[in-house]
Design a protein around this motif. Sequence first.
Motif, PDB file in Angstrom:
ATOM      1  N   ILE A 147       3.564   4.795 -11.342  1.00 54.89           N
ATOM      2  CA  ILE A 147       3.365   4.954  -9.900  1.00 54.89           C
ATOM      3  C   ILE A 147       3.949   6.248  -9.337  1.00 54.89           C
ATOM      4  CG2 ILE A 147       3.346   2.449  -9.561  1.00 54.89           C
ATOM      5  CD1 ILE A 147       6.205   2.824  -8.340  1.00 54.89           C
ATOM      6  N   PHE A 148       4.760   6.963 -10.113  1.00 52.92           N
ATOM      7  CA  PHE A 148       5.422   8.162  -9.609  1.00 52.92           C
ATOM      8  C   PHE A 148       5.233   9.306 -10.584  1.00 52.92           C
ATOM      9  CE2 PHE A 148       9.037  10.985  -8.919  1.00 52.92           C
ATOM     10  CZ  PHE A 148       8.987  11.146  -7.544  1.00 52.92           C
ATOM     11  N   PRO A 149       5.026  10.547 -10.086  1.00 53.62           N
ATOM     12  CA  PRO A 149       4.839  10.894  -8.679  1.00 53.62           C
ATOM     13  C   PRO A 149       3.416  10.599  -8.190  1.00 53.62           C
ATOM     14  CG  PRO A 149       4.786  12.868 -10.019  1.00 53.62           C
ATOM     15  CD  PRO A 149       5.082  11.738 -10.955  1.00 53.62           C
ATOM     16  N   SER A 150       3.313  10.250  -6.938  1.00 55.25           N
ATOM     17  CA  SER A 150       2.016   9.948  -6.338  1.00 55.25           C
ATOM     18  C   SER A 150       2.132  10.048  -4.828  1.00 55.25           C
ATOM     19  CB  SER A 150       1.562   8.539  -6.722  1.00 55.25           C
ATOM     20  OG  SER A 150       0.422   8.173  -5.982  1.00 55.25           O
ATOM     21  N   HIS A 151       1.063  10.488  -4.192  1.00 59.98           N
ATOM     22  CA  HIS A 151       1.037  10.544  -2.735  1.00 59.98           C
ATOM     23  C   HIS A 151       0.581   9.213  -2.144  1.00 59.98           C
ATOM     24  CE1 HIS A 151       1.987  14.675  -3.053  1.00 59.98           C
ATOM     25  NE2 HIS A 151       0.789  15.089  -3.412  1.00 59.98           N
ATOM     26  N   TYR A 152       0.209   8.266  -3.003  1.00 63.41           N
ATOM     27  CA  TYR A 152      -0.169   6.934  -2.527  1.00 63.41           C
ATOM     28  C   TYR A 152       1.077   6.067  -2.471  1.00 63.41           C
ATOM     29  CZ  TYR A 152      -4.865   8.588  -3.560  1.00 63.41           C
ATOM     30  OH  TYR A 152      -6.035   9.330  -3.593  1.00 63.41           O
ATOM     31  N   HIS A 153       1.266   5.410  -1.335  1.00 63.89           N
ATOM     32  CA  HIS A 153       2.526   4.711  -1.073  1.00 63.89           C
ATOM     33  C   HIS A 153       2.485   3.269  -1.572  1.00 63.89           C
ATOM     34  CE1 HIS A 153       4.431   7.769   1.576  1.00 63.89           C
ATOM     35  NE2 HIS A 153       3.185   8.185   1.600  1.00 63.89           N
ATOM     36  N   ILE A 154       3.568   2.888  -2.222  1.00 67.51           N
ATOM     37  CA  ILE A 154       3.719   1.507  -2.675  1.00 67.51           C
ATOM     38  C   ILE A 154       5.200   1.191  -2.771  1.00 67.51           C
ATOM     39  CG2 ILE A 154       3.590   2.205  -5.096  1.00 67.51           C
ATOM     40  CD1 ILE A 154       2.368  -0.512  -5.725  1.00 67.51           C
ATOM     41  N   LYS A 155       5.563  -0.014  -2.366  1.00 67.34           N
ATOM     42  CA  LYS A 155       6.931  -0.492  -2.495  1.00 67.34           C
ATOM     43  C   LYS A 155       6.946  -1.646  -3.486  1.00 67.34           C
ATOM     44  CE  LYS A 155       8.687   0.764   2.085  1.00 67.34           C
ATOM     45  NZ  LYS A 155       9.251   0.263   3.366  1.00 67.34           N
ATOM     46  N   ILE A 156       7.838  -1.560  -4.476  1.00 68.51           N
ATOM     47  CA  ILE A 156       7.950  -2.581  -5.510  1.00 68.51           C
ATOM     48  C   ILE A 156       9.393  -3.071  -5.580  1.00 68.51           C
ATOM     49  CG2 ILE A 156       7.732  -3.081  -7.977  1.00 68.51           C
ATOM     50  CD1 ILE A 156       5.544  -0.970  -8.130  1.00 68.51           C
ATOM     51  N   TRP A 280      -3.019   0.901 -10.099  1.00 73.91           N
ATOM     52  CA  TRP A 280      -2.690   1.101  -8.687  1.00 73.91           C
ATOM     53  C   TRP A 280      -3.228   2.429  -8.141  1.00 73.91           C
ATOM     54  CZ3 TRP A 280      -1.792  -1.212  -4.436  1.00 73.91           C
ATOM     55  CH2 TRP A 280      -1.331  -0.495  -3.340  1.00 73.91           C
ATOM     56  N   GLN A 281      -3.071   3.506  -8.915  1.00 72.74           N
ATOM     57  CA  GLN A 281      -3.548   4.814  -8.445  1.00 72.74           C
ATOM     58  C   GLN A 281      -5.049   4.780  -8.202  1.00 72.74           C
ATOM     59  OE1 GLN A 281      -1.241   6.903  -7.792  1.00 72.74           O
ATOM     60  NE2 GLN A 281       0.363   6.885  -9.324  1.00 72.74           N
ATOM     61  N   LYS A 282      -5.771   4.170  -9.129  1.00 74.80           N
ATOM     62  CA  LYS A 282      -7.231   4.106  -9.001  1.00 74.80           C
ATOM     63  C   LYS A 282      -7.634   3.289  -7.783  1.00 74.80           C
ATOM     64  CE  LYS A 282      -9.448   1.373 -11.794  1.00 74.80           C
ATOM     65  NZ  LYS A 282     -10.060   0.800 -13.016  1.00 74.80           N
ATOM     66  N   PHE A 283      -6.975   2.169  -7.575  1.00 73.04           N
ATOM     67  CA  PHE A 283      -7.280   1.334  -6.422  1.00 73.04           C
ATOM     68  C   PHE A 283      -6.994   2.076  -5.121  1.00 73.04           C
ATOM     69  CE2 PHE A 283      -5.309  -1.383  -3.156  1.00 73.04           C
ATOM     70  CZ  PHE A 283      -6.422  -2.109  -2.770  1.00 73.04           C
ATOM     71  N   SER A 284      -5.832   2.717  -5.038  1.00 74.50           N
ATOM     72  CA  SER A 284      -5.448   3.430  -3.813  1.00 74.50           C
ATOM     73  C   SER A 284      -6.429   4.554  -3.504  1.00 74.50           C
ATOM     74  CB  SER A 284      -4.037   3.996  -3.951  1.00 74.50           C
ATOM     75  OG  SER A 284      -3.100   2.978  -4.184  1.00 74.50           O
ATOM     76  N   ALA A 285      -6.804   5.294  -4.534  1.00 81.50           N
ATOM     77  CA  ALA A 285      -7.751   6.400  -4.336  1.00 81.50           C
ATOM     78  C   ALA A 285      -9.092   5.880  -3.832  1.00 81.50           C
ATOM     79  CB  ALA A 285      -7.927   7.170  -5.638  1.00 81.50           C
ATOM     80  N   TRP A 286      -9.539   4.751  -4.364  1.00 82.57           N
ATOM     81  CA  TRP A 286     -10.822   4.183  -3.936  1.00 82.57           C
ATOM     82  C   TRP A 286     -10.770   3.767  -2.471  1.00 82.57           C
ATOM     83  CZ3 TRP A 286     -12.361  -0.529  -1.977  1.00 82.57           C
ATOM     84  CH2 TRP A 286     -13.751  -0.761  -1.942  1.00 82.57           C
ATOM     85  N   VAL A 287      -9.682   3.096  -2.084  1.00 81.78           N
ATOM     86  CA  VAL A 287      -9.562   2.620  -0.700  1.00 81.78           C
ATOM     87  C   VAL A 287      -9.521   3.790   0.281  1.00 81.78           C
ATOM     88  CG1 VAL A 287      -8.112   1.344   0.924  1.00 81.78           C
ATOM     89  CG2 VAL A 287      -8.388   0.510  -1.408  1.00 81.78           C
ATOM     90  N   MET A 288      -8.829   4.851  -0.081  1.00 80.23           N
ATOM     91  CA  MET A 288      -8.629   5.969   0.838  1.00 80.23           C
ATOM     92  C   MET A 288      -9.627   7.109   0.631  1.00 80.23           C
ATOM     93  SD  MET A 288      -4.554   6.411   1.367  1.00 80.23           S
ATOM     94  CE  MET A 288      -3.629   5.180   2.239  1.00 80.23           C
ATOM     95  N   ASN A 289     -10.618   6.872  -0.212  1.00 78.09           N
ATOM     96  CA  ASN A 289     -11.620   7.911  -0.481  1.00 78.09           C
ATOM     97  C   ASN A 289     -10.951   9.203  -0.964  1.00 78.09           C
ATOM     98  OD1 ASN A 289     -14.238   8.885  -0.713  1.00 78.09           O
ATOM     99  ND2 ASN A 289     -14.261   9.707   1.373  1.00 78.09           N
ATOM    100  N   ASP A 302      -5.192  -4.885   2.645  1.00 78.87           N
ATOM    101  CA  ASP A 302      -5.899  -5.424   3.807  1.00 78.87           C
ATOM    102  C   ASP A 302      -7.216  -4.696   4.039  1.00 78.87           C
ATOM    103  OD1 ASP A 302      -3.773  -7.107   4.090  1.00 78.87           O
ATOM    104  OD2 ASP A 302      -2.885  -6.067   5.798  1.00 78.87           O
ATOM    105  N   ARG A 303      -7.199  -3.388   3.849  1.00 79.57           N
ATOM    106  CA  ARG A 303      -8.424  -2.603   4.048  1.00 79.57           C
ATOM    107  C   ARG A 303      -9.506  -3.013   3.057  1.00 79.57           C
ATOM    108  NH1 ARG A 303      -7.370   3.863   5.139  1.00 79.57           N
ATOM    109  NH2 ARG A 303      -6.385   3.660   7.189  1.00 79.57           N
ATOM    110  N   ALA A 304      -9.103  -3.190   1.803  1.00 76.57           N
ATOM    111  CA  ALA A 304     -10.088  -3.485   0.757  1.00 76.57           C
ATOM    112  C   ALA A 304     -10.497  -4.947   0.764  1.00 76.57           C
ATOM    113  CB  ALA A 304      -9.521  -3.109  -0.615  1.00 76.57           C
ATOM    114  N   GLY A 305      -9.587  -5.824   1.171  1.00 73.56           N
ATOM    115  CA  GLY A 305      -9.804  -7.261   1.034  1.00 73.56           C
ATOM    116  C   GLY A 305      -9.323  -7.724  -0.331  1.00 73.56           C
ATOM    117  N   TYR A 306      -8.834  -8.949  -0.384  1.00 72.74           N
ATOM    118  CA  TYR A 306      -8.233  -9.430  -1.622  1.00 72.74           C
ATOM    119  C   TYR A 306      -9.220  -9.450  -2.785  1.00 72.74           C
ATOM    120  CZ  TYR A 306      -6.188 -12.484  -5.116  1.00 72.74           C
ATOM    121  OH  TYR A 306      -5.734 -13.001  -6.305  1.00 72.74           O
ATOM    122  N   LYS A 307     -10.468  -9.824  -2.524  1.00 75.42           N
ATOM    123  CA  LYS A 307     -11.445  -9.926  -3.614  1.00 75.42           C
ATOM    124  C   LYS A 307     -11.649  -8.576  -4.300  1.00 75.42           C
ATOM    125  CE  LYS A 307     -12.736 -14.299  -2.868  1.00 75.42           C
ATOM    126  NZ  LYS A 307     -12.549 -15.382  -3.843  1.00 75.42           N
TER     127      LYS A 307
END
Length: 355
Positions: A147-156, A280-289, A302-307
Motif C-alpha cells: 500500500i505504500f508509497p501511494s497517493h491513494y488513501h487507506i487506513k489499516i 487495493w491500488q487497482k481498486f482505488s485507481a478504478w474508482v477514481m479514474n 461507498d462510491r463503488a458499492g460493496y458488490k
Amino acid sequence: MNQDIDIKKVRLNCFRQSKVPGEFMLQMRVPGGMINAKYLSTVEHIANTWGDGNFHFGTRQTFDITGIRYENIPAVNAYLEDYIKEVDTSLCDVDMDTVAGQPQEWDPEGGYPTIGARNITACVGNYHCICGNCNTFELARKIEPLIFPSHYHIKINIAGCPNDCNKAHICDFGIIGTARMTYHPERCIGCGACVRACEKGATRVLKLNEDTGKIEKDTCCCVGCGECVRACPASAWTRQETKFYRVILGGRTGRQTPRTGKMFLNWATEDVVLSVLGNWQKFSAWVMNYKPEYLHGGHLIDRAGYKKFKELMLDGVTLNPECLVAEDIFWQETEYRSNFNVKPLSMHHTAGPQE
C-alpha cells in the motif's frame, strides 16, 4: 518573513500544517507501531535541532515532531534518508521508486514521497500479549509494500485478537487475529473452566454436557478469541497451527458520517489477506479514474458499492477453504439533522419559599 507555501505539497511530504504560520509537524512512519529503540535518537535529534524539542505519539502510531519551520524541511528530509531506508526499504521491503504501481524516481534526500497510505497501526499482538493470536507488526511489515508509497488513501488497523484493542472496527480496513481451536475430549476433565471463560469474556458458545462430562460447542458464533485455550487446565483445547484473520470493512470516525465497520472476511489466512490488499491500488485507481484525491478508503468503497468492491478486491484471490465472505454489507451511519422550526424545550423553574 512572508512566503508562499504550497500546503498540499508539504502535506504530501508527510508534514502537517500548524496553527502557527510557517510551522509544520513531521509524521515519521512506524509500520505496525514497532521499531528498534535506537531510532529514538533520530526523533530526539530532529526535535531538538529543527523542532521545538517535543514530539507526540500520533494516533496512527507515528512520531509526530512539532515546531519545524518551513525553511528547515529540506534539512529534515535529508536527515531522514537513513531512517526511511532502514525502516521502509529494508525492514518492510518497500520499493520507494514505485508510487501507486507507477515508476517514479525517489529522491533519497527528499523525505517521504507521499502521505497517501497512512501508517499501519497495530497492538503489540502475541509478541507480548497473552491474548494475542498473531504477530501484528510482522503482518504490518508485509502489508506495507502493498500500500505504500501511494497517493491513494487507506487506513489499516491490526488487532491481535477479537478484544480489538486497536479499534479495527473504525478504520477502512481492520484486521483481527483469530484462532480455530481443536477439542481433545480424551484430555477433558469436565471442570467447565472453558465454559465459564466463554460465558464471561466471549460469545457463550460452549456448554458442559452433564451426561458425558464433555464440552459441546455451537461453532456458528465462535469469534476465535482462544479464551477456552487459556482457561483449560488440561490442554483439552489447543489452537490450530494455521493463523486466521477477520477483516472488518468501512469503519470511520469524522464529523459527518461516523460508523462502525462490518465483517468482510472471516477465517481468512494471511496469504488471503495479503492477496486481497494487493488489489487495493487497482481498486482505488478504478474508482477514481486514475486521478487520486485526498479521500479515504471507506469513501471509495461507498462510491463503488460493496458488490463492485468485492469483485475487484477478490480478483485473482484464491480463498482458503475455511474463509467466509460477506454476501452483502449494510452500514449504519450516524445522521445529523437540523430542524430550525422546532422550538427548544423551555426550562421552568419554580421559586422556593426562601426566594
